[in-house]
Design a protein around this motif. Structure first.
Motif, PDB file in Angstrom:
ATOM      1  N   THR A  22      -5.157   4.808   5.578  1.00 48.81           N
ATOM      2  CA  THR A  22      -6.115   4.236   4.645  1.00 48.81           C
ATOM      3  C   THR A  22      -5.754   2.786   4.369  1.00 48.81           C
ATOM      4  N   THR A  23      -6.734   1.902   4.428  1.00 43.28           N
ATOM      5  CA  THR A  23      -6.501   0.515   4.070  1.00 43.28           C
ATOM      6  C   THR A  23      -6.743   0.346   2.575  1.00 43.28           C
ATOM      7  N   CYS A  24      -6.217  -0.715   2.027  1.00 41.43           N
ATOM      8  CA  CYS A  24      -6.357  -0.988   0.597  1.00 41.43           C
ATOM      9  C   CYS A  24      -7.239  -2.208   0.393  1.00 41.43           C
ATOM     10  N   GLU A  73       0.850  -1.184   0.000  1.00 47.09           N
ATOM     11  CA  GLU A  73       0.000   0.000   0.000  1.00 47.09           C
ATOM     12  C   GLU A  73       0.887   1.235   0.000  1.00 47.09           C
ATOM     13  N   ALA A  74       0.461   2.243  -0.745  1.00 51.44           N
ATOM     14  CA  ALA A  74       1.211   3.494  -0.788  1.00 51.44           C
ATOM     15  C   ALA A  74       1.064   4.195   0.548  1.00 51.44           C
ATOM     16  N   PRO A  75       2.092   4.916   0.980  1.00 55.60           N
ATOM     17  CA  PRO A  75       1.996   5.613   2.265  1.00 55.60           C
ATOM     18  C   PRO A  75       0.862   6.630   2.252  1.00 55.60           C
ATOM     19  N   SER A  76      -0.005   6.527   3.219  1.00 53.00           N
ATOM     20  CA  SER A  76      -1.131   7.466   3.341  1.00 53.00           C
ATOM     21  C   SER A  76      -1.496   7.582   4.814  1.00 53.00           C
ATOM     22  N   HIS A  77      -2.534   8.267   5.088  1.00 51.95           N
ATOM     23  CA  HIS A  77      -2.939   8.542   6.473  1.00 51.95           C
ATOM     24  C   HIS A  77      -3.901   7.472   6.977  1.00 51.95           C
TER      25      HIS A  77
END
Length: 89
Positions: free
Chosen positions: A57-59, A51-55
């Protein structure tokens, strides 16, 4: 899939993210695939999905395998006034 890779020898793989952005690393380079986009990974290509780094957020998404032939775009002619219209229309 931290420090792991996957290779599909059976067929092409279509990956469609529904929520969150995926970071896909292949032998050919890196891809960042967001919802509304698709990724096709050809047969026998090694890849890893993170998963791309985010705040927080699940994928989640879908994967589809094509075991005979390859994924290809339909041949609907040039894009013009009718923009990829079927011949019958």
């Amino acid at each position: 899939m931290h420090r792991r890779a996957f290779a599909n020898a059976d067929g092409d793989l279509l990956i469609i993210p529904q929520y969150g952005t995926l970071r896909i690393t292949t032998e050919l380079g890196r891809l960042q695939v967001a919802p509304g986009e698709i990724c096709v990974i050809p047969r026998n290509i090694r890849f890893a999905v993170n998963e791309a780094p985010s705040h927080g957020t699940t994928c989640r998404g879908y994967a589809c395998e094509l075991r005979t032939g390859h994924f290809r775009l339909p041949e609907l002619g040039p894009i013009g006034a009718n923009g990829l219209a079927e011949v019958k229309h």
